[in-house]
Scaffold this motif. Sequence first.
Motif, PDB file in Angstrom:
ATOM      1  N   MET A  14     -47.615  48.364 -42.856  1.00  0.00           N
ATOM      2  CA  MET A  14     -47.424  46.926 -43.392  1.00  0.00           C
ATOM      3  C   MET A  14     -47.014  46.150 -42.146  1.00  0.00           C
ATOM      4  N   PRO A  15     -47.605  45.129 -41.769  1.00  0.00           N
ATOM      5  CA  PRO A  15     -47.130  44.041 -40.906  1.00  0.00           C
ATOM      6  C   PRO A  15     -45.648  43.665 -41.254  1.00  0.00           C
ATOM      7  N   VAL A  16     -44.643  43.432 -40.196  1.00  0.00           N
ATOM      8  CA  VAL A  16     -43.349  43.011 -40.337  1.00  0.00           C
ATOM      9  C   VAL A  16     -43.273  41.512 -40.217  1.00  0.00           C
ATOM     10  N   ALA A  17     -42.691  40.778 -41.103  1.00  0.00           N
ATOM     11  CA  ALA A  17     -42.519  39.445 -40.914  1.00  0.00           C
ATOM     12  C   ALA A  17     -41.007  38.970 -41.361  1.00  0.00           C
ATOM     13  N   ASN A  18     -40.870  37.928 -40.683  1.00  0.00           N
ATOM     14  CA  ASN A  18     -39.478  37.083 -41.092  1.00  0.00           C
ATOM     15  C   ASN A  18     -39.577  35.722 -41.023  1.00  0.00           C
TER      16      ASN A  18
END
Length: 266
Positions: A14-18
């Motif tokens: 899963m891509p990690v996003a903030n």
Amino acid sequence: ASIYPLLSSTEPRMPVANCSVEQVAYRAVMYPAFRLSFSAVDDDSRIENIQYFVGLAPGKDDVVERQNMYSPVIVVPRTLAGGVQLYFTVEVGNAENKTVATCTLSTYDITLPQGLVIPSYRFTSHPNEILASMAYWDDSALWPTQWRAIGFEPSVQGRDESEWESFNSQMFSTPPTGGTNSLDNFATPQIGQLVTSPLEELLNLTQANCTTSCLRETRCQAFDYSAARSLCRILSSSRTSSTRLATVEDYQHYVRLGTGYATQHL
């Protein structure tokens, strides 16, 4: 977005996003804007689809429907719902998976600050002193340092008796002084009844009971009390420049000092 080479795993990740969001400062209330930014990392493949939406709850889009984001930082001039917490959701996807990041604004300020100067007495014979209470509030944080003047006309020209000078006020988030039934939590009362629908009307209450009822209600900004009728009106608003008091001699209107910035001056 930053892309790193795959080191060991062959399974898609899963891509990690903030994300982060803030209302753009120093804009006219008629033209508000927000700044939304995100950062994303995908170890497996290129990040392709980035969208955002805004709702009144996490994951909802009942305020702003899905919009594409073409940059890690965007500034969007847009009027949104005011006076409520807003949830901004950024959805980031690659070829196999997608993930979301949520950030919030406690309020979106689309109104001018409201306030009121309340003379403690209609008349005075004192040659040097005038006592008044001031209360002002807004959806967003106000500066403690404000300016005041005294004159014979409204607006910025009203400085005949005293030129503009700065003063400091205090932000009250809890009752400032006294116990939960203390009138020290309220400005000097005014004669009359606020022309508005109350949150509730309470019968057979003393003034002390009415005071306690207001302080226990988080939405209470003021109350009207009639000693002759033992009637208490709990109010979600107080007297401002856009509201008025009806002349009802057996009522007194009390503005709560615990709902914003407030001060009392000589």
